[in-house]
Design an enzyme around this catalytic site. Structure first.
Site, mmCIF file in Angstrom:
data_model
loop_
_atom_site.group_PDB
_atom_site.id
_atom_site.type_symbol
_atom_site.label_atom_id
_atom_site.label_comp_id
_atom_site.label_asym_id
_atom_site.label_seq_id
_atom_site.Cartn_x
_atom_site.Cartn_y
_atom_site.Cartn_z
ATOM 1 C CE LYS A 16 -5.367 -0.359 -5.738
ATOM 2 N NZ LYS A 16 -5.022 -1.750 -5.400
ATOM 3 N NE ARG A 155 3.101 -5.360 -10.749
ATOM 4 C CZ ARG A 155 2.238 -4.579 -10.085
ATOM 5 N NH1 ARG A 155 1.201 -4.066 -10.741
ATOM 6 N NH2 ARG A 155 2.392 -4.321 -8.813
ATOM 7 N NE ARG A 166 2.256 -6.149 -4.636
ATOM 8 C CZ ARG A 166 1.759 -6.557 -5.807
ATOM 9 N NH1 ARG A 166 2.160 -7.691 -6.337
ATOM 10 N NH2 ARG A 166 0.894 -5.821 -6.437
HETATM 11 P P1 AMP Z 1 0.938 -1.243 -7.367
HETATM 12 O O1 AMP Z 1 1.184 -1.333 -8.827
HETATM 13 O O2 AMP Z 1 -0.032 -0.140 -7.017
HETATM 14 O O3 AMP Z 1 0.566 -2.572 -6.754
HETATM 15 O O4 AMP Z 1 2.330 -0.814 -6.687
HETATM 16 C C1 AMP Z 1 3.486 -1.608 -6.798
HETATM 17 C C2 AMP Z 1 4.497 -1.212 -5.729
HETATM 18 O O5 AMP Z 1 4.858 0.173 -5.878
HETATM 19 C C3 AMP Z 1 4.006 -1.319 -4.287
HETATM 20 O O6 AMP Z 1 4.113 -2.636 -3.780
HETATM 21 C C4 AMP Z 1 4.937 -0.337 -3.579
HETATM 22 O O7 AMP Z 1 6.228 -0.876 -3.410
HETATM 23 C C5 AMP Z 1 5.055 0.786 -4.598
HETATM 24 N N1 AMP Z 1 3.994 1.809 -4.418
HETATM 25 C C6 AMP Z 1 2.962 2.102 -5.270
HETATM 26 N N2 AMP Z 1 2.192 3.081 -4.777
HETATM 27 C C7 AMP Z 1 2.724 3.424 -3.568
HETATM 28 C C8 AMP Z 1 2.370 4.346 -2.549
HETATM 29 N N3 AMP Z 1 1.273 5.132 -2.660
HETATM 30 N N4 AMP Z 1 3.168 4.422 -1.451
HETATM 31 C C9 AMP Z 1 4.258 3.660 -1.317
HETATM 32 N N5 AMP Z 1 4.642 2.738 -2.226
HETATM 33 C C10 AMP Z 1 3.890 2.620 -3.351
#
Ligand code: AMP
Length: 216
Positions: A16, A155, A166
């Site tokens: 994404k 990360r 996740r």
């Molecule tokens: P990502 O970089 O999108 O994979 O997000 C990393 C982490 O941020 C996720 O595993 C969640 O802990 C948190 N996070 C990101 N976006 C959201 C969301 N829309 N709702 C809740 N937690 C989020």
């Protein structure tokens, strides 16, 4: 077509972030990504504690915290945007429904084992945001960013245990959104397992198609 409003859906590791950058470059829209916003504010104290307490375990940060980030970003976006990593559950999707109109929801489809391979091998540049993979897309010099020369990092939530959590959180909370957007006639599946270029080719066609048939 100017100012498309795109919601990019898909599991962690589906690409994404990479594809959102292509969308931004091509359509000149804003990139709204809750993950990046939260990472930049991991240790900020909120009414629900620090985002880090949820993120490092692979859990979702509470809705009010992410909803507030998104509302502010939508107000700043001049019409067009690509949403990446939001919404992640039905209540966020319903909240978004009240605050924005979406033109198309491409879903990047990638199998579970491929996602685990991609995420655990991922390395990112903390300075410029470039991403690499230790096996599939390594930088020229190990652990050094080709773009800006900074030291690459893994990360905190890309370790195997957190990646599995996740993906479970995605299956349980985010996968139901597929039906939510299918019912609204907005969902468009894109095969996410090819090279980034192949995926972008298909994604771009999907976006153009949806925008053309949307009568915009
Ligand atoms: P990502 O970089 O999108 O994979 O997000 C990393 C982490 O941020 C996720 O595993 C969640 O802990 C948190 N996070 C990101 N976006 C959201 C969301 N829309 N709702 C809740 N937690 C989020």
């Amino acid at each position: 077509m100017s100012n498309p409003r795109i919601l990019l859906l898909g599991p962690p590791g589906a690409g994404k972030g990479t594809q959102s950058r292509n969308v931004v470059e091509t359509y000149g829209v804003d990139h709204i990504t809750t993950g990046d916003a939260l990472r930049a504010n991991k240790d900020v104290e909120t009414d629900y504690g620090k985002p880090r307490e949820y993120m490092d375990k692979g859990e979702l940060v509470p809705d009010p915290v992410v909803n507030e980030i998104v509302v502010a970003a939508l107000e700043d976006a001049d019409g067009g945007f690509v949403l990446d990593g939001y919404p992640r559950n039905l209540s966020q999707a319903e909240f978004l429904d009240e605050h924005a109109t979406i033109d198309v929801v491409p879903l990047l489809d990638v199998g579970r084992e491929e996602l685990i391979r991609r995420l655990t091998g991922r390395r990112v540049c903390p300075e410029c945001g470039a991403t690499y993979h230790v096996a599939f897309d390594p930088p020229e010099t190990t652990d050094v960013c080709d773009e800006c020369g900074s030291a690459l990092i893994q990360r905190d939530d890309d370790t195997e245990e957190t990646v599995r959590e996740r993906l479970s959180v995605y299956e349980e909370n985010t996968a139901p959104l597929i039906e939510f957007y299918e019912e609204r006639g907005l969902l468009a599946r894109v095969d996410g397992e090819g090279t980034p270029e192949e995926v972008w080719h298909d994604l771009r066609l999907t976006i153009e198609d949806a925008l053309a048939t949307g009568g915009q």
